[in-house]
Design an enzyme around this catalytic site. Structure first.
Site, PDB file in Angstrom:
ATOM      1  N   ARG A 106       0.795  -1.188   0.006  1.00 34.56           N
ATOM      2  CA  ARG A 106       0.076  -0.210  -0.006  1.00 34.56           C
ATOM      3  C   ARG A 106       1.065   1.129  -0.080  1.00 34.56           C
ATOM      4  O   ARG A 106       1.755   1.422   0.995  1.00 34.56           O
ATOM      5  CB  ARG A 106      -1.216  -0.037   1.214  1.00 34.56           C
ATOM      6  CG  ARG A 106      -1.683   1.306   1.338  1.00 34.56           C
ATOM      7  CD  ARG A 106      -2.759   1.268   2.405  1.00 34.56           C
ATOM      8  NE  ARG A 106      -3.938   0.368   2.109  1.00 34.56           N
ATOM      9  CZ  ARG A 106      -5.024   0.409   2.571  1.00 34.56           C
ATOM     10  NH1 ARG A 106      -5.472   1.255   3.338  1.00 34.56           N
ATOM     11  NH2 ARG A 106      -5.983  -0.161   2.055  1.00 34.56           N
ATOM     12  N   HIS A 133      -7.366   0.567  -6.424  1.00 35.10           N
ATOM     13  CA  HIS A 133      -7.639  -0.213  -5.300  1.00 35.10           C
ATOM     14  C   HIS A 133      -8.300  -1.499  -5.727  1.00 35.10           C
ATOM     15  O   HIS A 133      -9.354  -1.804  -5.406  1.00 35.10           O
ATOM     16  CB  HIS A 133      -8.555   0.265  -4.131  1.00 35.10           C
ATOM     17  CG  HIS A 133      -8.374  -0.147  -2.671  1.00 35.10           C
ATOM     18  ND1 HIS A 133      -7.608  -1.032  -2.333  1.00 35.10           N
ATOM     19  CD2 HIS A 133      -9.107   0.259  -1.550  1.00 35.10           C
ATOM     20  CE1 HIS A 133      -7.951  -1.467  -1.184  1.00 35.10           C
ATOM     21  NE2 HIS A 133      -8.744  -0.640  -0.655  1.00 35.10           N
ATOM     22  N   ASP A 227     -17.588   6.695  -1.176  1.00 36.77           N
ATOM     23  CA  ASP A 227     -16.043   6.707  -0.393  1.00 36.77           C
ATOM     24  C   ASP A 227     -15.878   8.044  -0.070  1.00 36.77           C
ATOM     25  O   ASP A 227     -16.462   9.108  -0.452  1.00 36.77           O
ATOM     26  CB  ASP A 227     -15.063   6.170  -1.400  1.00 36.77           C
ATOM     27  CG  ASP A 227     -13.572   6.009  -0.705  1.00 36.77           C
ATOM     28  OD1 ASP A 227     -13.591   5.960   0.303  1.00 36.77           O
ATOM     29  OD2 ASP A 227     -12.611   6.114  -1.516  1.00 36.77           O
ATOM     30  N   ARG A 295     -13.555  -8.937   1.565  1.00 37.87           N
ATOM     31  CA  ARG A 295     -12.224  -8.873   1.313  1.00 37.87           C
ATOM     32  C   ARG A 295     -11.418  -9.702   1.593  1.00 37.87           C
ATOM     33  O   ARG A 295     -10.520 -10.139   0.952  1.00 37.87           O
ATOM     34  CB  ARG A 295     -11.605  -7.404   2.423  1.00 37.87           C
ATOM     35  CG  ARG A 295     -12.313  -6.170   1.993  1.00 37.87           C
ATOM     36  CD  ARG A 295     -11.960  -5.575   0.590  1.00 37.87           C
ATOM     37  NE  ARG A 295     -10.524  -5.571   0.438  1.00 37.87           N
ATOM     38  CZ  ARG A 295      -9.772  -4.407   1.010  1.00 37.87           C
ATOM     39  NH1 ARG A 295     -10.277  -3.385   1.719  1.00 37.87           N
ATOM     40  NH2 ARG A 295      -8.670  -4.456   0.729  1.00 37.87           N
TER      41      ARG A 295
HETATM   42  N1   CP Z   1     -11.349  -0.334   2.611  1.00 37.11           N
HETATM   43  C1   CP Z   1     -10.074  -0.284   3.147  1.00 37.11           C
HETATM   44  O1   CP Z   1      -9.057  -0.745   2.128  1.00 37.11           O
HETATM   45  O2   CP Z   1      -9.640  -0.065   4.221  1.00 37.11           O
HETATM   46  P1   CP Z   1      -8.506  -0.012   5.221  1.00 37.11           P
HETATM   47  O3   CP Z   1      -7.928   1.159   4.822  1.00 37.11           O
HETATM   48  O4   CP Z   1      -8.913  -0.223   6.687  1.00 37.11           O
HETATM   49  O5   CP Z   1      -7.630  -1.106   4.881  1.00 37.11           O
HETATM   50  N1  NVA Z   2     -10.013   6.509  -1.042  1.00 41.19           N
HETATM   51  C1  NVA Z   2      -9.655   5.922   0.210  1.00 41.19           C
HETATM   52  C2  NVA Z   2      -9.917   4.775   0.198  1.00 41.19           C
HETATM   53  C3  NVA Z   2      -9.513   4.082   1.726  1.00 41.19           C
HETATM   54  C4  NVA Z   2      -9.723   2.504   1.865  1.00 41.19           C
HETATM   55  C5  NVA Z   2      -8.221   6.386   0.377  1.00 41.19           C
HETATM   56  O1  NVA Z   2      -7.268   6.176  -0.561  1.00 41.19           O
HETATM   57  O2  NVA Z   2      -7.946   6.923   1.441  1.00 41.19           O
END
Ligand code: CP
Ligand code: NVA
Length: 308
Positions: A106, A133, A227, A295
């Site tokens: 990430r 994502h 989101d 997930r």
């Molecule tokens: N939805 C998602 O990716 O959540 P986290 O940021 O908690 O991993």
């Molecule tokens: N769009 C959000 C998603 C988090 C899971 C971010 O990138 O912070």
């Protein structure tokens, strides 16, 4: 129980790294895994997690998925490893891929993720970048399939920022043949390359619509998805975006304009009363916690395929 298949692409950096057939297969495998315990054996296999941004769902679901496959996880915290000190990605990737069998990363830039993949001898998974994502999109479409069985007549409307989550929903949706609508304020449309790629996949089908009108976009929708308005890394834009996105909150009034069978999705974490109201999250139409659970199942299926 479906057996893991070897995917044509070694990595999962984008929703586009799988074919439509592979995507359907992963979703079916995930459904099998949700209903029964797997008998796949990946004993001694190790997943390395490198997270430059916070995470609850992605981190824990990957760890549990790997454990259910019989393997283990090493959580590489950039602040306590040499990554935080600035060791080049090409060195880190070459070293870690000699210890680990797969890496989930990430980070901010998609190009950094690609750099890891370039130098890693083992598969690399996108656990979220500023652009995509794709693991989230797998869980989202699994949740939609659980509700509507197939994707033929499903209209998915995403309301809010044209961000990483929206981009992966578009690409994955195009591969699965879903009608996807995005309603966002002017200037916050999804990535233009993503839109171009999706149009290429849909070919002559008019199934991707980008608009600035949330009300128009929810008319006929079976799924309303939202989101956060400001993603991780955009903390300094929060005040400005909160003002600009006024009118894009998913509330009961907006939900009432969609189809009767509409379900609500949110990748979480949510800012209640910003992009979505408390009432909508807690309503009977919400599948947000099923979505979060999924997930685990999709990532278990994905890991099994990438390790095969
Ligand atoms: N939805 C998602 O990716 O959540 P986290 O940021 O908690 O991993
Ligand atoms: N769009 C959000 C998603 C988090 C899971 C971010 O990138 O912070």
């Amino acid at each position: 129980m479906l057996k893991p298949i070897k995917l044509a692409n070694k990595n999962f950096l984008s929703s586009l790294n799988t074919s439509s057939e592979e995507l359907f297969y992963i979703l079916e495998m995930a459904k099998n895994l949700k209903n029964k315990n797997s008998n796949f054996e990946f004993k001694n296999k190790v997943l390395g997690l490198i997270f430059d941004k916070s995470s609850t769902r992605t981190r824990v679901s990957f760890q549990v998925a790997m454990s259910r496959l019989g393997g283990t996880t090493v959580d590489l915290n950039p602040t306590t490893s040499q990554i935080g000190r600035g060791e080049p990605i090409r060195d880190t990737a070459r070293v870690l891929s000699r210890y680990c069998d797969v890496l989930a990363i990430r980070t901010f830039k998609q190009s950094d993720l690609e750099e890891y993949a370039k130098w890693s001898s083992k598969p690399v998974i996108n656990a979220l970048t500023d652009i995509e994502h794709p693991c989230q999109a797998l869980a989202d479409y699994m949740t939609i399939k659980e509700e509507f069985v197939d994707f033929k007549n499903v209209v998915l409307t995403f309301i809010g920022d044209g961000n990483n989550v929206a981009n992966s929903l578009i690409l994955c949706g195009a591969l699965l043949g879903v009608e996807v609508r995005i309603a966002c304020p002017k200037g916050y449309e999804p990535n233009s390359l993503v839109i171009k790629k999706a149009y290429e996949i849909y070919k002559d089908k008019d199934l991707l619509k980008i608009t600035n009108d949330p009300i128009k976009a929810v008319f006929g929708a079976n799924v309303i998805y939202t989101d956060v308005w400001s993603s991780m890394g955009e903390e300094n834009k929060k005040a400005e975006k909160d003002k600009l996105f006024n009118g894009y909150t998913v509330d009961n009034d907006l939900v009432s304009k969609a189809e009767k069978d509409v379900i609500i999705l949110h990748c979480l974490p949510a800012y209640r009363s910003k992009e979505i109201t408390d009432e909508v999250i807690e309503s009977k139409k919400s599948r947000i916690f099923e979505q979060a659970e999924n997930r685990l199942h999709v990532q278990q299926a994905l890991l099994a395929c990438l390790l095969s």
